[in-house]
Design an enzyme around this catalytic site. Structure first.
Site, PDB file in Angstrom:
ATOM      1  N   ASN A   1     -11.034  28.526  -6.853  1.00  0.00           N
ATOM      2  CA  ASN A   1     -10.664  29.291  -5.662  1.00  0.00           C
ATOM      3  C   ASN A   1     -11.851  29.670  -4.784  1.00  0.00           C
ATOM      4  O   ASN A   1     -11.710  30.485  -3.879  1.00  0.00           O
ATOM      5  CB  ASN A   1      -9.894  30.555  -6.064  1.00  0.00           C
ATOM      6  CG  ASN A   1      -8.695  30.241  -6.938  1.00  0.00           C
ATOM      7  OD1 ASN A   1      -8.705  30.517  -8.144  1.00  0.00           O
ATOM      8  ND2 ASN A   1      -7.685  29.622  -6.338  1.00  0.00           N
TER       9      ASN A   1
ATOM     10  N   ILE B   1     -13.773  32.388  -0.378  1.00  0.00           N
ATOM     11  CA  ILE B   1     -12.869  32.752  -1.467  1.00  0.00           C
ATOM     12  C   ILE B   1     -11.433  32.761  -0.957  1.00  0.00           C
ATOM     13  O   ILE B   1     -11.166  33.253   0.142  1.00  0.00           O
ATOM     14  CB  ILE B   1     -13.189  34.162  -2.005  1.00  0.00           C
ATOM     15  CG1 ILE B   1     -14.676  34.286  -2.346  1.00  0.00           C
ATOM     16  CG2 ILE B   1     -12.332  34.483  -3.221  1.00  0.00           C
ATOM     17  CD1 ILE B   1     -15.077  35.679  -2.767  1.00  0.00           C
ATOM     18  N   CYS B   2     -10.563  32.218  -1.765  1.00  0.00           N
ATOM     19  CA  CYS B   2      -9.148  32.278  -1.404  1.00  0.00           C
ATOM     20  C   CYS B   2      -8.505  33.448  -2.144  1.00  0.00           C
ATOM     21  O   CYS B   2      -8.255  33.377  -3.338  1.00  0.00           O
ATOM     22  CB  CYS B   2      -8.434  30.982  -1.799  1.00  0.00           C
ATOM     23  SG  CYS B   2      -6.676  31.026  -1.490  1.00  0.00           S
ATOM     24  N   LEU B   3      -8.299  34.498  -1.389  1.00  0.00           N
ATOM     25  CA  LEU B   3      -7.700  35.689  -1.977  1.00  0.00           C
ATOM     26  C   LEU B   3      -6.468  36.044  -1.157  1.00  0.00           C
ATOM     27  O   LEU B   3      -6.557  36.219   0.059  1.00  0.00           O
ATOM     28  CB  LEU B   3      -8.676  36.860  -1.890  1.00  0.00           C
ATOM     29  CG  LEU B   3      -9.513  37.243  -3.104  1.00  0.00           C
ATOM     30  CD1 LEU B   3     -10.244  38.535  -2.821  1.00  0.00           C
ATOM     31  CD2 LEU B   3      -8.662  37.368  -4.356  1.00  0.00           C
TER      32      LEU B   3
ATOM     33  N   LEU C   1      -8.914  26.165  -3.564  1.00  0.00           N
ATOM     34  CA  LEU C   1      -9.736  25.711  -2.448  1.00  0.00           C
ATOM     35  C   LEU C   1     -10.445  24.421  -2.852  1.00  0.00           C
ATOM     36  O   LEU C   1     -10.809  23.621  -2.012  1.00  0.00           O
ATOM     37  CB  LEU C   1     -10.768  26.771  -2.073  1.00  0.00           C
ATOM     38  CG  LEU C   1     -10.276  27.905  -1.171  1.00  0.00           C
ATOM     39  CD1 LEU C   1     -11.375  28.930  -0.961  1.00  0.00           C
ATOM     40  CD2 LEU C   1      -9.787  27.382   0.164  1.00  0.00           C
TER      41      LEU C   1
END
Lengths: 637, 156
Positions: free
Chosen positions: B80, B89-91, B125
């Site tokens: 991620n 960052i994929c949050l 990601l």
């Protein structure tokens, strides 16, 4: 000489109040909102007229409407004007409404909508149903797509079709193939919300909307052509996903600023402040700690507005600046979202059935998220917690491809539906185009000044009777300045002494409040009985003339030529007019407020000449004539 | 001080007095409340244990009406986080449609740490790393550790 005494006028006022108390419970409370400054004397007249009219007209809207229109003509004001007043107000409204003609003429259409299409509670109830259904439908579709985009607009439109002004409309729409409609709407949809420029734009002529749609399909062309007749101006709101919230919040402050009453603004400030605890309990102590500074921005704005008003400045510049300031605007708007959230949770039972997917998920995905456009249910909630307690009424004009040549108008809160505009608090007008809200304005609000404007018909009367000149000049010199500067600022200041013993001095009622804000009223009540009968030898007293030969005895007044329906109206007049015209006619003579209006001009009746009026006003009159024709048809059928 | 500034300083206060586990938060520039530096120690019992990761957090001027941005300044092998110098960052909490002004930075930082404990290969990601995480955990752990050794050694 000027010792206040109870007079027929006061009784009449009380009468109106009485009706209001029984029928519009919620509104009596919030009528205390002093709208006086939406044209000063105008507001007084509107209130009183509406109240009295209600006494007669409630329950028989059509009769009242026709009667009111008739009086309008005879009282000598411009037809469009008094038709508006009388539409809901009934007999007395006409001369009580000797208020600024311009203002009222444009209120006509809305009144007529209410009367014709939303006659009573029963209808109101039915009206609600389609909303819920379509609303759910829309929510469902939208749940697949959280982003605010044009797919949503189509659903939105589908749903909002339900706000049509007549029930017949609803039925028709809901029997149509919804998919087909959606496709049509999608094809027709070409409006792109403004993403550049200020968050809250300048007030401009609503002709701009007409021009914008000049090449659209015929339905839009027709509706946008008709729009400026009712709503003279509009204010573009940036369509960044907050426009509905922003429009309502801005209009709320604007309306408070326009009312000109510092006490009311302070009262609203205190009310919103007290709701902090409400929000705090809802979101919890920890989150509140993060939000408190944000919420505080609203209070700061109130403070600025009050400071400006106390210094005699127009607070509008401050309000507009704050709503356009990227540092404060989002906070002001988010405060609304917090209020709506708290209100929705606290009243979950009331809204549960109208929100598919559960309240919590709705709050989390639609209200508490930024840049997520307000939906119909959000407007209802915001109206309930923000506008209704402040005495404001929201009217939404729906510009879509539904049938008809005018925008559909929907009013909230529900209690306001079907009531004459004159009985209600200040109006906030929203223009809804699928997915986007802008603000609309009517003349009455546009021309609002701290100084009350005078009724045109009164001026004409003065020109006719020389002795009235004397009375009025005396009064004007002695009282008008005092009244205007001081009384207008003190709500309820004259109630106990000047008005009627029937109204409660401690709890301002709609009627008494309007008196307080209308400088002329305190002395009107006692002056007339003394002075009017004095010169009976020169001329018969005006009220009697009105009842019999309005055109010939008052050569300067408007005649039947201005109002094609006069002959028919005249037939109805004798039955109701005498009892009230005396009071109101008297009232109108002593309304010297127009002296203080720099824009005031006496208007002459010239049957052969072209009237010199702004084109917008001509539009307004045409419109009212149409409506009268419609009413006539209705009353016969 | 604007309401946004007040809000940010409150949050900074909160994050420095009771930081999320394994984190130290500082301001690179005392005058700029909008840029934070975070040092994160890899959570125990993960391939990242004992690694020291530097992150940057920047708060937009529109904060809290716009989500903050968090990036790994230290390279990390994670489904991620982009495997590049940007370290995006994929949050989900930071996505515009999920961000709420009621969300707080501390929550974001906790979510970042949780991502190291529990990678989310379903919303990756780096698809290749996500595949590896799902199909060959041993290889994934090995790569992650080697990245730690290479980039995230304590004291580096």
């Amino acid at each position: 000489m000027f010792q206040p005494q109870p007079t027929p006028f006061a009784q009449f006022g009380y009468h109106g109040l009485d009706v209001a108390d029984t029928d519009f419970t919620d509104y009596t409370a919030f009528q205390s909102t002093p709208l006086g400054q939406f044209g000063g004397g105008h507001a007084l007249d509107a209130r009183a007229g509406a109240g009295a009219g209600a006494g007669i007209g409630v329950g028989s809207g059509r009769l009242g409407a026709v009667a009111g229109a008739g009086v309008g003509v005879r009282a000598g004001a411009r037809p469009g004007v008094n038709a508006a007043a009388g539409a809901r107000g009934g007999p007395t409204a006409a001369d009580v409404f000797g208020s600024p003609a311009f203002h009222n003429g444009h209120q006509l259409p809305a009144n007529y909508h209410s009367i014709n299409s939303i006659p009573g509670p029963q209808h109101r109830h039915q009206q609600g149903q389609p909303h819920h259904r379509t609303y759910n439908h829309r929510l469902q579709s939208q749940s697949h797509n959280h982003n605010h985009n044009h797919n949503n607009h189509n659903n939105h439109l589908l749903h909002d079709r339900g706000h049509g002004r007549s029930q017949r409309r609803h039925r028709r729409h809901h029997t149509m193939e919804q998919d087909e409609m959606a496709q049509q709407e999608a094809a027709a949809w070409d409006y792109q919300p403004q993403l550049q420029g200020p968050l809250v734009g300048d007030k401009t002529s609503s002709q701009a909307i007409t021009e914008e749609y000049a090449k659209a399909d015929p339905t839009y062309v027709a509706k946008t052509m008709a729009l400026p007749e009712t709503y003279s101006h509009y204010r573009p709101i940036q369509g960044d996903g907050n426009c509905g919230w922003r429009a309502i919040a801005f209009a709320y402050f604007e309306t408070l600023a326009q009312c000109g009453d510092v006490n009311q603004v302070s009262g609203e400030r205190a009310r919103l402040k007290s709701l902090d605890v409400f929000i705090q309990n809802d979101i919890g102590e920890q989150t509140w700690e993060l939000m408190v500074d944000m919420v505080e921005e609203t209070d700061v704005l109130f403070d600025d507005v009050i400071t400006a008003m106390e210094a005699g400045q127009n607070p509008m510049a401050i309000i507009t600046a704050k709503f356009n300031d990227a540092a404060t605007s989002p906070s002001l708007i988010y405060h609304q979202r917090l209020l709506a959230t708290a209100w929705l949770r606290a009243n979950a039972a009331e809204y549960r059935d109208r929100i598919e997917g559960g309240i919590e998920s709705y709050i989390s995905s639609n209200i508490m998220v930024i840049n997520m456009e307000i939906e119909y249910i959000g407007v209802v909630i915001l109206c309930d917690i923000l506008l209704k307690p402040a005495g404001m009424v929201l009217e939404i004009a729906y510009l879509d491809r539904s049938e008809g040549t005018e925008v559909n108008v929907y009013r909230m809160p529900n209690e306001a539906v079907g009531q004459g505009a004159s009985t209600l608090g200040p109006f906030i007008y929203l223009l809804y185009r699928p997915g986007h809200y802008d603000l609309l304005y009517r003349d009455s609000q546009l021309q609002a000044t701290p100084v009350p404007t005078g009724p045109i018909s009164l001026q004409v009367n003065r020109a006719t009777f020389a002795h009235h000149h004397d009375i009025q000049s005396t009064v004007a010199s002695n009282y008008s300045t005092l009244d205007l500067s001081v009384l207008g600022m003190i709500p309820g200041g004259f109630e106990p002494s000047g008005l009627s013993p029937l109204t409660c001095p401690t709890a301002p009622s709609p009627v008494s409040d309007s008196y307080a804000h209308s400088p002329q009223s305190p002395w009107v009540t006692q002056n007339f009985p003394d002075n009017l009968p004095l010169p009976p030898s020169q001329q018969p007293t005006p009220p009697q003339q009105q009842a019999t030969t309005p055109v010939t005895v008052h050569p300067l007044r408007f005649s039947k030529y201005n109002f094609p329906l006069l002959p028919e109206m005249a037939e109805n007049n004798s039955s109701y007019e005498p009892a009230y015209t005396t009071n109101t006619f008297k009232n109108s003579h002593f309304n010297v407020a127009h002296y203080n209006n720099t824009n005031f001009q006496p208007e002459m009746y010239r049957p052969d000449g072209d009237e010199e009026m702004p084109s917008g006003k001509v539009g307004g009159r045409k419109r009212s004539t149409e409506h009268c024709a419609f009413i006539k048809k209705e009353s016969r059928g | 001080m604007s309401s946004a500034q007040k809000r940010i300083s409150k949050e900074f206060q909160e994050c420095t007095t009771s930081p999320p586990p394994g984190m130290t938060i500082t301001l690179p520039s005392e005058t700029d409340l909008h840029k934070w530096s975070i040092q994160l120690t890899g959570p125990p019992n993960t391939p990242y244990a004992n690694g020291v990761f530097n992150l940057t957090l920047s708060l937009p001027t529109e904060y809290p009406f716009k989500a903050p941005a968090v990036n790994f300044a230290t390279r990390i092998w994670h489904p991620n986080v982009t495997n590049d110098a940007t370290g995006n960052i994929c949050l989900s909490v930071l996505k515009p449609e999920n961000w709420k002004p009621a969300s707080r930075v501390k929550g974001v930082l906790e979510a970042v740490r949780q991502l190291l404990v529990e990678p989310n290969p379903d919303d990756p990601l780096e698809a290749r790393i996500a595949d590896e995480f799902r199909t060959d955990r041993a290889e994934f752990d090995k790569n992650a550790r080697s990245y730690v050794a290479q980039y995230a050694k304590a004291g580096k």
